[in-house]
Design a protein around this motif. Structure first.
Motif, PDB file in Angstrom:
ATOM      1  N   TYR A   5       0.903  -1.330  -0.134  1.00  0.00           N
ATOM      2  CA  TYR A   5      -0.221  -0.048   0.027  1.00  0.00           C
ATOM      3  C   TYR A   5       0.939   1.273   0.045  1.00  0.00           C
ATOM      4  O   TYR A   5       0.514   2.263  -0.377  1.00  0.00           O
ATOM      5  N   ILE A   6       1.969   1.148   0.497  1.00  0.00           N
ATOM      6  CA  ILE A   6       3.026   2.280   0.465  1.00  0.00           C
ATOM      7  C   ILE A   6       3.686   2.460  -0.661  1.00  0.00           C
ATOM      8  O   ILE A   6       3.463   3.603  -1.283  1.00  0.00           O
ATOM      9  N   TYR A   7       4.180   1.404  -1.551  1.00  0.00           N
ATOM     10  CA  TYR A   7       4.734   1.633  -2.821  1.00  0.00           C
ATOM     11  C   TYR A   7       3.880   0.448  -3.601  1.00  0.00           C
ATOM     12  O   TYR A   7       4.405  -0.605  -3.821  1.00  0.00           O
ATOM     13  N   PRO A   8       2.588   0.562  -3.933  1.00  0.00           N
ATOM     14  CA  PRO A   8       1.821  -0.366  -4.650  1.00  0.00           C
ATOM     15  C   PRO A   8       2.338  -0.869  -6.160  1.00  0.00           C
ATOM     16  O   PRO A   8       3.216   0.194  -6.733  1.00  0.00           O
ATOM     17  N   LEU A   9       2.328  -2.039  -6.330  1.00  0.00           N
ATOM     18  CA  LEU A   9       2.735  -2.441  -7.605  1.00  0.00           C
ATOM     19  C   LEU A   9       1.488  -2.316  -8.648  1.00  0.00           C
ATOM     20  O   LEU A   9       0.576  -2.837  -8.211  1.00  0.00           O
ATOM     21  N   SER A  10       1.853  -2.147  -9.803  1.00  0.00           N
ATOM     22  CA  SER A  10       0.955  -2.102 -10.818  1.00  0.00           C
ATOM     23  C   SER A  10       0.252  -3.359 -11.159  1.00  0.00           C
ATOM     24  O   SER A  10       0.984  -4.451 -10.936  1.00  0.00           O
ATOM     25  N   VAL A  11      -0.883  -3.421 -11.765  1.00  0.00           N
ATOM     26  CA  VAL A  11      -1.567  -4.750 -12.051  1.00  0.00           C
ATOM     27  C   VAL A  11      -0.846  -5.526 -13.105  1.00  0.00           C
ATOM     28  O   VAL A  11      -0.572  -6.687 -13.205  1.00  0.00           O
ATOM     29  N   ARG A  12      -0.192  -4.747 -14.048  1.00  0.00           N
ATOM     30  CA  ARG A  12       0.531  -5.117 -15.131  1.00  0.00           C
ATOM     31  C   ARG A  12       2.073  -5.920 -14.520  1.00  0.00           C
ATOM     32  O   ARG A  12       2.355  -6.975 -14.852  1.00  0.00           O
ATOM     33  N   GLN A  13       2.667  -5.193 -13.409  1.00  0.00           N
ATOM     34  CA  GLN A  13       3.792  -5.698 -12.886  1.00  0.00           C
ATOM     35  C   GLN A  13       3.417  -7.076 -11.899  1.00  0.00           C
ATOM     36  O   GLN A  13       4.274  -7.963 -12.128  1.00  0.00           O
ATOM     37  N   LEU A  14       2.310  -7.079 -11.353  1.00  0.00           N
ATOM     38  CA  LEU A  14       1.697  -8.138 -10.398  1.00  0.00           C
ATOM     39  C   LEU A  14       1.530  -9.530 -11.543  1.00  0.00           C
ATOM     40  O   LEU A  14       2.036 -10.561 -10.966  1.00  0.00           O
ATOM     41  N   ASP A  15       0.872  -9.122 -12.605  1.00  0.00           N
ATOM     42  CA  ASP A  15       0.858 -10.174 -13.428  1.00  0.00           C
ATOM     43  C   ASP A  15       1.918 -10.882 -14.095  1.00  0.00           C
ATOM     44  O   ASP A  15       2.342 -12.142 -14.078  1.00  0.00           O
ATOM     45  N   THR A  16       2.914  -9.996 -14.403  1.00  0.00           N
ATOM     46  CA  THR A  16       4.280 -10.557 -15.004  1.00  0.00           C
ATOM     47  C   THR A  16       4.986 -11.246 -13.931  1.00  0.00           C
ATOM     48  O   THR A  16       5.528 -12.394 -14.236  1.00  0.00           O
ATOM     49  N   LEU A  17       5.125 -10.689 -12.638  1.00  0.00           N
ATOM     50  CA  LEU A  17       5.889 -11.289 -11.499  1.00  0.00           C
ATOM     51  C   LEU A  17       5.275 -12.323 -11.207  1.00  0.00           C
ATOM     52  O   LEU A  17       5.889 -13.672 -10.736  1.00  0.00           O
ATOM     53  N   ARG A  18       3.833 -12.755 -11.201  1.00  0.00           N
ATOM     54  CA  ARG A  18       3.369 -13.911 -10.795  1.00  0.00           C
ATOM     55  C   ARG A  18       3.688 -15.149 -11.846  1.00  0.00           C
ATOM     56  O   ARG A  18       3.991 -16.102 -11.202  1.00  0.00           O
ATOM     57  N   ASP A  19       3.752 -14.578 -12.999  1.00  0.00           N
ATOM     58  CA  ASP A  19       4.207 -15.616 -14.001  1.00  0.00           C
ATOM     59  C   ASP A  19       5.452 -16.107 -13.483  1.00  0.00           C
ATOM     60  O   ASP A  19       6.039 -17.414 -13.706  1.00  0.00           O
ATOM     61  N   ILE A  20       6.521 -15.319 -13.310  1.00  0.00           N
ATOM     62  CA  ILE A  20       7.913 -15.477 -13.119  1.00  0.00           C
ATOM     63  C   ILE A  20       7.972 -16.423 -11.818  1.00  0.00           C
ATOM     64  O   ILE A  20       8.770 -17.395 -11.717  1.00  0.00           O
ATOM     65  N   ALA A  21       7.117 -16.127 -10.424  1.00  0.00           N
ATOM     66  CA  ALA A  21       6.945 -16.750  -9.540  1.00  0.00           C
ATOM     67  C   ALA A  21       6.613 -18.389  -9.745  1.00  0.00           C
ATOM     68  O   ALA A  21       7.038 -19.159  -9.082  1.00  0.00           O
ATOM     69  N   THR A  22       5.712 -18.386 -10.323  1.00  0.00           N
ATOM     70  CA  THR A  22       5.174 -19.859 -10.984  1.00  0.00           C
ATOM     71  C   THR A  22       6.041 -20.746 -11.690  1.00  0.00           C
ATOM     72  O   THR A  22       6.380 -21.591 -11.093  1.00  0.00           O
ATOM     73  N   GLN A  23       7.043 -20.049 -12.513  1.00  0.00           N
ATOM     74  CA  GLN A  23       8.021 -20.803 -13.307  1.00  0.00           C
ATOM     75  C   GLN A  23       9.308 -21.345 -11.903  1.00  0.00           C
ATOM     76  O   GLN A  23       9.567 -22.420 -12.187  1.00  0.00           O
ATOM     77  N   ILE A  24       9.536 -20.225 -11.135  1.00  0.00           N
ATOM     78  CA  ILE A  24      10.681 -20.691 -10.106  1.00  0.00           C
ATOM     79  C   ILE A  24      10.184 -21.795  -9.263  1.00  0.00           C
ATOM     80  O   ILE A  24      10.818 -22.756  -9.153  1.00  0.00           O
ATOM     81  N   ILE A  25       8.651 -21.755  -8.914  1.00  0.00           N
ATOM     82  CA  ILE A  25       8.161 -22.888  -8.025  1.00  0.00           C
ATOM     83  C   ILE A  25       8.130 -24.084  -8.845  1.00  0.00           C
ATOM     84  O   ILE A  25       8.554 -25.204  -8.212  1.00  0.00           O
ATOM     85  N   SER A  26       7.687 -24.047 -10.158  1.00  0.00           N
ATOM     86  CA  SER A  26       7.595 -25.131 -10.901  1.00  0.00           C
ATOM     87  C   SER A  26       8.914 -25.935 -11.232  1.00  0.00           C
ATOM     88  O   SER A  26       9.026 -27.038 -11.038  1.00  0.00           O
ATOM     89  N   ASN A  27      10.013 -25.183 -11.349  1.00  0.00           N
ATOM     90  CA  ASN A  27      11.408 -25.616 -11.257  1.00  0.00           C
ATOM     91  C   ASN A  27      11.966 -26.368 -10.174  1.00  0.00           C
ATOM     92  O   ASN A  27      12.619 -27.378 -10.253  1.00  0.00           O
ATOM     93  N   ARG A  28      11.630 -25.645  -8.963  1.00  0.00           N
ATOM     94  CA  ARG A  28      12.042 -26.189  -7.813  1.00  0.00           C
ATOM     95  C   ARG A  28      11.554 -27.433  -7.478  1.00  0.00           C
ATOM     96  O   ARG A  28      12.104 -28.426  -7.215  1.00  0.00           O
ATOM     97  N   LEU A  29      10.174 -27.554  -7.376  1.00  0.00           N
ATOM     98  CA  LEU A  29       9.282 -28.732  -7.170  1.00  0.00           C
ATOM     99  C   LEU A  29       9.332 -29.826  -7.954  1.00  0.00           C
ATOM    100  O   LEU A  29       9.282 -30.959  -7.744  1.00  0.00           O
ATOM    101  N   GLY A  30       9.828 -29.501  -9.323  1.00  0.00           N
ATOM    102  CA  GLY A  30      10.105 -30.450 -10.368  1.00  0.00           C
ATOM    103  C   GLY A  30      11.394 -31.386 -10.058  1.00  0.00           C
ATOM    104  O   GLY A  30      11.498 -32.466 -10.640  1.00  0.00           O
ATOM    105  N   LYS A  31      12.253 -30.834  -9.184  1.00  0.00           N
ATOM    106  CA  LYS A  31      13.531 -31.454  -8.939  1.00  0.00           C
ATOM    107  C   LYS A  31      13.275 -32.215  -7.725  1.00  0.00           C
ATOM    108  O   LYS A  31      14.493 -32.879  -7.408  1.00  0.00           O
ATOM    109  N   ALA A  32      12.251 -32.349  -6.904  1.00  0.00           N
ATOM    110  CA  ALA A  32      12.037 -32.951  -5.698  1.00  0.00           C
ATOM    111  C   ALA A  32      11.842 -34.253  -6.262  1.00  0.00           C
ATOM    112  O   ALA A  32      11.630 -34.702  -7.284  1.00  0.00           O
ATOM    113  N   GLU A  33      11.696 -35.228  -5.200  1.00  0.00           N
ATOM    114  CA  GLU A  33      11.586 -36.532  -5.137  1.00  0.00           C
ATOM    115  C   GLU A  33      10.450 -37.130  -4.407  1.00  0.00           C
ATOM    116  O   GLU A  33      10.663 -37.210  -2.945  1.00  0.00           O
ATOM    117  N   PRO A  34       9.448 -37.424  -4.699  1.00  0.00           N
ATOM    118  CA  PRO A  34       8.912 -37.556  -6.250  1.00  0.00           C
ATOM    119  C   PRO A  34       8.529 -36.093  -6.690  1.00  0.00           C
ATOM    120  O   PRO A  34       8.060 -35.342  -5.953  1.00  0.00           O
TER     121      PRO A  34
END
Length: 760
Positions: A506-535
């Motif tokens: 709320y002090i330094y809000p992120l734009s909707v476009r930034q949030l959408d772009t960064l959410r996609d990046i966060a999803t890719q990072i989580i997908s890469n990490r969990l894909g290397k786990a076993e199982p």
């Protein structure tokens, strides 16, 4: 047969169940087991094969021995991994379901896999399962040494360290055991800790240009891993450009990737000329938890490659001025905002104490549809994935069963009641390697913590609904037991007065476009990490759990949200038309009370809200937890092309005539929404026109009405006027003889609005 007689709406409803969970069932010989009190207790025979010593093998001298142990209980058999050593160490645990084992003895054999076949080394005397000791989860049966015997029960060389006991799924070794009825073990996964990385590119100095006779177009290219962002072209055309722009990235601990900055000149005949580059490790950067300013620093640039800054000190070089910090005051959004399971900031120093414990028992699934062909029938290898907060869990895969039983219990700490736990069922395509197909989702369940009563056990069968281009399809049902236990009522009630997200949003809000772009990046990072786990949790599973495609536009969703708004407005119309007699009569009583006690108006209003809430207590959601409503989301619409359009690719892969038909349909349905918005805008503008003299005849009439009403209200008490108008508007439909519009309505509809300023 029972489900065949039900309508789709009835089949999609929740069903309350009464499973014999551990809280109400005592198993003989298992006193003291209470950690798995939300699921059915299941008995297992555990066999712990630790190691063997002094085994005789023909190939021991040349190191070609391939020793393994085979455990056999009736028709079920399990083998350890192969070890090339005469003193092999396996340390593997096998779990056999007691209900499925049709044998009274357990056999353990050690073999050596050779090129000519499996060579018998030795075995243990048969174990009588009826004499197997029972152990609870706190005390394990210590493994013992057993001497090997030959085929004819004669003495053989070697010993085996082994333990065998009877236990339940509450046994602490259960998640790591290899199960006789499952294809994979269960697993818990911790999400990587994600940080926003803010890079403020201020300026550069002493850049060396290859062509000093033209004005350069200078940009800064910033890269972290697969993330690439650019600044705009500097307005300062020279060797000392300025940008003062913020670039936002996401980085995960441990910070293995570095920030690479490159200053480029993009104005040289379409070529990007590199004027300098530097590499900055993220681990050494400042971590900010609030809005305090970050100290800026100068970094040296190298034209030939990446050079350590310390090697350039005291020498002339181009420089770049930066502010870099790791933002710990934000929460890195990686899931849909409406279904967030975690709202804590990244910085652990800002976390508050947990307010409770959420426990979920994944009991079983019922009537799962076959997901692939098998001989003359179908096959399903099902497992569940649950996500909440920073911990994800996966159950074991039950092979070839339409009614799998997991009976696994998991728990999470709750930091905010406005969070959602998501449980989904998947079909394991990778177990038998079916042509490289992805694991397909068979439906999901979302449960918001704030809808659960503290301490109450909710036991329901949830329908597994999947939306296809042909409509809503029910893949089966999943039986869950959920319990939320509040540990601090004061902290929980305080959360209702606090902002939903951390204060930096709320002090330094992120734009909707930034949030959408960064959410996609966060999803890719989580997908890469969990894909290397076993199982592993592969990309399709992470995308399904995080609702990656939730923000894609859909005509169905647009119409469903529009109808939600119109249904809310219809609530007032129902009271006016006596479609809800109780509420209409209640408003009559309220008006009468106001007539008798006008000074008590605020008290009466709040007391009325209190009475309405008490009346609605018996229909509260705690007894019927909210679940996906196919009718509310328009999943049962008649036109199949509406759903086919939602599942179309982007850009479209349909022929031109279908695109034209869909465009015409969109215009038709959009006109309805447009008309409603136009009507509400017109109503507001007509009220405004009364005092702005837009109609030189209507405004004087309104002024006359205002002066007469003011005099009338001076001599007549307002409560009498309010009571008369209230009873008149709420009169029964039988008393509404005249169907023509009233004079005031006619006067209002003739007022001008800004429709006259609109183009046709």
């Amino acid at each position: 047969m029972e489900s065949a007689t039900k309508t789709p709406q009835e089949a999609f409803l929740l069903k309350e169940t009464r499973p014999p969970i551990g809280a109400t069932m005592k198993l003989p010989g298992y006193e003291g087991i209470c950690s798995y009190d939300l699921v059915e207790q299941m008995e297992y025979i555990f066999v712990h094969v630790v190691k063997a010593v002094d085994l005789p093998t023909k190939d021991a001298s040349n190191g070609n021995s391939n020793l393994y142990a085979e455990v056999k209980l009736g028709d079920y058999k399990a083998t350890t991994r192969h070890v090339k050593d005469v003193n092999p160490q396996w340390d593997q645990v096998f779990a056999f379901s007691k209900d499925q084992v049709r044998a009274s003895i357990a056999e353990v054999v050690i073999k050596d896999k050779t090129a000519l076949g499996d060579e018998f080394i030795g075995k243990l005397p048969a174990f009588d399962l009826n004499q197997t000791p029972k152990c609870n989860r706190q005390i394990h049966l210590a493994p013992q040494w057993y001497k090997l015997v030959g085929i004819d029960e004669d003495a053989a060389r070697g010993e085996l360290l082994l333990g065998i006991w009877m236990g339940t799924q509450a046994d602490k070794i259960f998640p790591q055991a290899c199960h006789s009825d499952a294809a994979s073990i269960a697993g818990e996964y911790l999400l990587p800790k994600l940080w926003y990385v803010r890079v403020n590119v201020i300026e550069a100095q002493d850049l060396v240009l290859s062509d000093s006779h033209r004005l350069p177009k200078l940009q800064v290219l910033a890269v972290i891993g697969n993330q690439t962002f650019r600044t705009t072209t500097s307005a300062f055309k020279g060797t000392n450009p300025m940008w003062n722009e913020d670039l936002l990235f996401i980085a995960a601990e441990p910070f293995e990737e570095h920030l690479v900055l490159t200053v480029e000149d993009i104005g040289g005949l379409g070529r990007h000329e590199i004027l300098g580059r530097c590499m900055i490790p993220l681990q050494q950067q400042e971590r900010r938890l609030d809005q305090r300013p970050v100290v800026s620093r100068w970094f040296s640039l190298s034209r030939a490659g990446i050079v350590d800054e310390s090697r350039r000190q005291g020498r002339f070089s181009s420089r770049i001025h930066l502010r870099i910090c790791l933002e710990g005051g934000y929460h890195v959004l990686s899931e849909a905002t409406n279904y967030c399971s975690d709202l804590k900031p990244t910085g652990k120093q800002l976390w508050r104490a947990p307010i409770g414990i959420l426990e979920v028992g994944v009991i079983s699934a019922h009537g799962l549809m076959p997901m692939r062909k098998k001989n003359n029938g179908g096959r399903t290898d099902a497992y569940c994935v649950a996500k909440y907060g920073t911990k994800w869990v996966r159950t074991r895969t039950i092979t070839d069963s339409s009614n799998p039983k997991w009976n696994e219990q998991h728990r999470w700490e709750v930091f905010d009641p406005f969070t959602v736990i998501t449980i989904a069922v998947f079909d394991d395509y990778h177990f038998h390697d079916y042509g490289g197909e992805n694991d397909s989702g068979m439906g999901k369940v979302r449960i918001r913590v704030s809808t659960l009563e503290s301490g109450q056990i909710n036991r329901h069968r949830y329908p597994l609904l999947v939306l296809h281009s042909s409509g809503v399809e029910m893949k089966g049902e999943i039986e869950l037991v959920v319990r939320f236990t509040c540990t601090s009522w004061i902290n929980m009630l305080q959360l209702y007065s606090r902002p939903l997200l951390p204060k930096m949003h709320y002090i330094y809000p992120l734009s909707v476009r930034q949030l959408d772009t960064l959410r996609d990046i966060a999803t890719q990072i989580i997908s890469n990490r969990l894909g290397k786990a076993e199982p592993p949790l592969r990309k399709e599973i992470v995308d399904y759990m995080l609702d990656v495609d939730l923000n894609i536009w859909s005509l169905r969703k647009s119409m469903a949200n529009f109808l939600r708004f119109m249904n809310f407005l219809r609530w007032f119309d129902q009271i006016y038309k006596w479609e809800r007699p109780f509420l209409t009569i209640f408003f009559h009583i309220l008006l009468t009370t106001l007539l008798l006690y006008p000074k008590a108006l605020p008290s009466i209003i709040f007391f009325s809200l209190f009475l309405i809430s008490i009346w609605n207590y018996r229909w509260r959601r705690a007894w019927h937890p909210p679940h996906m409503d196919s009718h509310l989301s328009l999943g049962d619409i008649d036109d199949p092309d509406d759903l086919d359009e939602e599942f179309d690719t982007f850009p479209t892969s349909q022929p031109s005539y279908i695109v034209k038909m869909r465009y015409d349909r969109l215009r038709s349905k959009g006109s309805r929404i447009q008309a409603e918005l136009e009507e509400w805008a017109t109503i507001g503008e007509r009220f405004q026109s009364l005092i702005t003299w837009a109609d030189p005849r209507a405004t004087p009439v309104f002024l006359l009405f205002c002066i007469c009403t003011s005099v009338l209200l001076y001599f007549i008490e307002f409560r009498i006027i309010a009571a008369i108008l209230g009873f008149y508007l709420l009169r029964h439909p039988w008393l509404r003889i005249i169907k023509f519009p009233k004079s005031l309505v006619n006067f209002f509809t003739r007022l001008p609005s800004k429709d006259d300023f609109m183009y046709l």
